[in-house]
Design an enzyme around this catalytic site. Sequence first.
Site, PDB file in Angstrom:
ATOM      1  N   GLU A  75       9.398  16.971 -25.376  1.00 40.62           N
ATOM      2  CA  GLU A  75       8.680  17.416 -24.167  1.00 40.62           C
ATOM      3  C   GLU A  75       9.137  18.817 -23.740  1.00 40.62           C
ATOM      4  O   GLU A  75       8.367  19.586 -23.169  1.00 40.62           O
ATOM      5  CB  GLU A  75       8.870  16.429 -23.001  1.00 40.62           C
ATOM      6  CG  GLU A  75       8.354  15.018 -23.249  1.00 40.62           C
ATOM      7  CD  GLU A  75       6.825  14.865 -23.282  1.00 40.62           C
ATOM      8  OE1 GLU A  75       6.101  15.828 -22.953  1.00 40.62           O
ATOM      9  OE2 GLU A  75       6.368  13.768 -23.659  1.00 40.62           O
ATOM     10  N   LYS A 135       7.108  22.512 -15.254  1.00 37.88           N
ATOM     11  CA  LYS A 135       6.389  21.311 -14.827  1.00 37.88           C
ATOM     12  C   LYS A 135       5.922  21.447 -13.383  1.00 37.88           C
ATOM     13  O   LYS A 135       4.768  21.143 -13.061  1.00 37.88           O
ATOM     14  CB  LYS A 135       7.299  20.090 -14.992  1.00 37.88           C
ATOM     15  CG  LYS A 135       6.664  18.769 -14.576  1.00 37.88           C
ATOM     16  CD  LYS A 135       5.834  18.124 -15.670  1.00 37.88           C
ATOM     17  CE  LYS A 135       5.008  16.960 -15.178  1.00 37.88           C
ATOM     18  NZ  LYS A 135       5.446  15.667 -15.674  1.00 37.88           N
ATOM     19  N   HIS A 161      -0.316   9.645 -28.129  1.00 38.57           N
ATOM     20  CA  HIS A 161      -0.443   8.301 -27.549  1.00 38.57           C
ATOM     21  C   HIS A 161      -1.025   7.314 -28.555  1.00 38.57           C
ATOM     22  O   HIS A 161      -0.592   6.162 -28.630  1.00 38.57           O
ATOM     23  CB  HIS A 161      -1.357   8.330 -26.318  1.00 38.57           C
ATOM     24  CG  HIS A 161      -0.664   8.772 -25.067  1.00 38.57           C
ATOM     25  ND1 HIS A 161      -1.329   9.391 -24.030  1.00 38.57           N
ATOM     26  CD2 HIS A 161       0.634   8.676 -24.673  1.00 38.57           C
ATOM     27  CE1 HIS A 161      -0.466   9.666 -23.056  1.00 38.57           C
ATOM     28  NE2 HIS A 161       0.724   9.238 -23.422  1.00 38.57           N
ATOM     29  N   ARG A 217       0.809  -1.236   0.000  1.00 40.75           N
ATOM     30  CA  ARG A 217       0.000   0.000   0.000  1.00 40.75           C
ATOM     31  C   ARG A 217       0.834   1.275   0.000  1.00 40.75           C
ATOM     32  O   ARG A 217       0.356   2.333   0.408  1.00 40.75           O
ATOM     33  CB  ARG A 217      -1.005   0.016   1.154  1.00 40.75           C
ATOM     34  CG  ARG A 217      -1.959  -1.156   1.111  1.00 40.75           C
ATOM     35  CD  ARG A 217      -3.223  -0.956   1.918  1.00 40.75           C
ATOM     36  NE  ARG A 217      -4.028  -2.168   1.844  1.00 40.75           N
ATOM     37  CZ  ARG A 217      -4.006  -3.123   2.774  1.00 40.75           C
ATOM     38  NH1 ARG A 217      -3.287  -2.986   3.853  1.00 40.75           N
ATOM     39  NH2 ARG A 217      -4.750  -4.200   2.615  1.00 40.75           N
ATOM     40  N   ARG A 272      -3.742  20.787 -14.994  1.00 40.81           N
ATOM     41  CA  ARG A 272      -2.611  19.936 -15.317  1.00 40.81           C
ATOM     42  C   ARG A 272      -2.760  19.280 -16.691  1.00 40.81           C
ATOM     43  O   ARG A 272      -1.779  18.855 -17.289  1.00 40.81           O
ATOM     44  CB  ARG A 272      -2.448  18.867 -14.220  1.00 40.81           C
ATOM     45  CG  ARG A 272      -1.256  17.971 -14.468  1.00 40.81           C
ATOM     46  CD  ARG A 272      -0.926  17.126 -13.267  1.00 40.81           C
ATOM     47  NE  ARG A 272       0.157  16.208 -13.589  1.00 40.81           N
ATOM     48  CZ  ARG A 272       0.827  15.514 -12.697  1.00 40.81           C
ATOM     49  NH1 ARG A 272       0.547  15.642 -11.425  1.00 40.81           N
ATOM     50  NH2 ARG A 272       1.785  14.705 -13.061  1.00 40.81           N
ATOM     51  N   LYS A 299       3.156  11.199 -11.637  1.00 44.83           N
ATOM     52  CA  LYS A 299       2.381  10.244 -12.430  1.00 44.83           C
ATOM     53  C   LYS A 299       3.174   8.961 -12.595  1.00 44.83           C
ATOM     54  O   LYS A 299       4.350   8.988 -12.961  1.00 44.83           O
ATOM     55  CB  LYS A 299       2.101  10.818 -13.813  1.00 44.83           C
ATOM     56  CG  LYS A 299       0.923  11.735 -13.855  1.00 44.83           C
ATOM     57  CD  LYS A 299       0.495  11.893 -15.301  1.00 44.83           C
ATOM     58  CE  LYS A 299      -0.658  12.830 -15.422  1.00 44.83           C
ATOM     59  NZ  LYS A 299      -1.046  12.993 -16.845  1.00 44.83           N
ATOM     60  N   ASN A 347      -0.785  17.586 -21.383  1.00 47.30           N
ATOM     61  CA  ASN A 347      -1.099  16.593 -22.400  1.00 47.30           C
ATOM     62  C   ASN A 347      -1.121  17.172 -23.800  1.00 47.30           C
ATOM     63  O   ASN A 347      -1.574  16.514 -24.738  1.00 47.30           O
ATOM     64  CB  ASN A 347      -2.441  15.935 -22.083  1.00 47.30           C
ATOM     65  CG  ASN A 347      -2.256  14.897 -21.017  1.00 47.30           C
ATOM     66  OD1 ASN A 347      -1.605  13.890 -21.248  1.00 47.30           O
ATOM     67  ND2 ASN A 347      -2.761  15.170 -19.835  1.00 47.30           N
TER      68      ASN A 347
END
Lengths: 364, 364
Positions: B185, B227, B252, B121, B241, B143, B245
């Site tokens: 990026e 970032k 993707h 956990r 946020r 992420k 993307n």
Amino acid sequence: MHELEVKIPSVEARSYRISIGNEILGSLWDRIEADYSRLSKFVVTDENLVSAGHLEAFLGRGSVLTFVISPAGETSKNIDTVTSIIEAMEKAYLGRDTLVVALGGGTVGDIAGFAASVFKRGVPIVHVPTTTVAQADSSIGGKTGVDSSISKNAFGAFWHPAAVYIDVAVLTTLDDRQFRAGLVESVKHALIADNEYFDFLQSNIEAVLERKADVLEKMADYNCKIKAGVVEADPTEKNQRRMLNYGHTVGHAVEAASGFELLHGESVAIGIIAAGLIESEMGLSEPGRLDRIRKIFEKIGVPITLPANLAEDNLVDLIKRDKKAVNKWPRFVLISRIGKVYCRDGQWAVEVEQDVVENVLGKF
Amino acid sequence: MHELEVKIPSVEARSYRISIGNEILGSLWDRIEADYSRLSKFVVTDENLVSAGHLEAFLGRGSVLTFVISPAGETSKNIDTVTSIIEAMEKAYLGRDTLVVALGGGTVGDIAGFAASVFKRGVPIVHVPTTTVAQADSSIGGKTGVDSSISKNAFGAFWHPAAVYIDVAVLTTLDDRQFRAGLVESVKHALIADNEYFDFLQSNIEAVLERKADVLEKMADYNCKIKAGVVEADPTEKNQRRMLNYGHTVGHAVEAASGFELLHGESVAIGIIAAGLIESEMGLSEPGRLDRIRKIFEKIGVPITLPANLAEDNLVDLIKRDKKAVNKWPRFVLISRIGKVYCRDGQWAVEVEQDVVENVLGKF
């Protein structure tokens, strides 16, 4: 070398509701649809719930995306089942605007809760627990997880539900052994937190075993209040929440060593007796206490001795793999009296020498 | 029916440090040992880092529990690798008092981050990113995720690191194609947040491609500030946020449709051009903007057109599986000028008709 700071903002307090009632299963789906109208729904359940008719009673005649775990039970509590659930959600083109609804016992809740916590980095879940153990314990508090080939809940997350709905009427169709084993978590709650609740259980154990609705509702109330109180004080188990592991350190090892022949609650009953014996070794016992506990377990019909076929060194090895282990030997939760956890130096789980535990395992 | 409330307490704000330098890799382990002396360490890396000598440079001669992902790269970014890591940690009897240390590119960070988030956990992680894409982007912001057989990052968690250490010197040994793809990026950061940074990249692109340490450090600085700023404002990607993307929705899909023959950054370059074409369709373009972007991508050496072998209907199907999809069609991040995301009705990702996207995909 130079440095930058990244700030992670605080997360606000929130709360969720536990609704408790008798014969409410048939009306819950409308309520869930109304409360979460914006979200797609995905139900996770198991084949036992289907064959008992509970899934149909819950969903009515509507068509809802549903994943049925098969076989039901601990053997499905692994990452492969989680993968199947995630892929079923993907095949249905579900996105982050999805509500997972877990209908079932502790295993269903653990699997569905973990799947919800990791699906596209997390979607909300509501629990509709259908067993004594799930209603008393596992549906509340946000612990989720599945087992690896080596130990229980090796994979997991803290993932608090959006809501919990408890219908005590579904317990009336529960398999007798499951029903009885699940009561052990209720006894555990009484032992760690509420002396009056222990007296209530002792006086009403026959009515509980007859599954009388009013007594079961009262029990659900006690359980949820105790569990919620502990979870609120320590939601991610830094310290105080560990008291809920009373009987679980040995219990988990016994459960694994039995190859899951023993149910979770049955194993925890043995673990609670082991904790009682450790308390005796450490001078924490009171006259008659362990006998009272043994007696209630006997009435419930769960084991109070270690099965002869479990090898002691295997148990010790399994205890070392406990997920709360620090430096490869876990701390133990002990009680000083019924309703009161033994707390030393602010720690709710205390050091116990490996010798003491081996000694206790050897003699019972 | 009656109800109880369970309160989940607030979580306090915290922060973590990004340390940026040149030729610091060899001194980091001592620092990590000193900063986290109480915790057991478990290193996750991949075979590329071993063969480049970076693992040895990082750990020195000490013996540290290490998991080497093999093969390196996207094909290992799945739940089986996570399971192998978890089981390796269990076999070493590691408990919750463990620090995972990820040494590697974005794939290593994503896999190790997800493993850390679910191991018993959740245990802390520090990132030592070693590629342009990981240093600019993936190591910051929490992420994590691994792919299912159906889509990218189907499993994941938000799991913020305890610290990030960036040594720009490790970029000098990076494979040329990887190095170049990772720069996309950085261009993305400039496009969504900082017009001056775009000018800096345009003026210094030759020095960047020659991997001059001072320019790389300056770039790391810009990237981390941008970032971190976005992540701080919205750590769990509720809205703002999503601007990160930019180019990723089509990117993707392109990456998956190419069977991962195209690198992430290469796919995102195509996705950014697609976003530019969508902007033109929606009246958000400015004269010369898309040409400036095409030109910098040409200098970097990443693709700016859709490979002929990718079927358009397959791309549309993959876009529908985007994890941010709501009602089965995702929103798109668009810019109104360089350094400024187009924000409509408070939304940083906006609705674009499927027709418009199909049209754009059809014509380039």
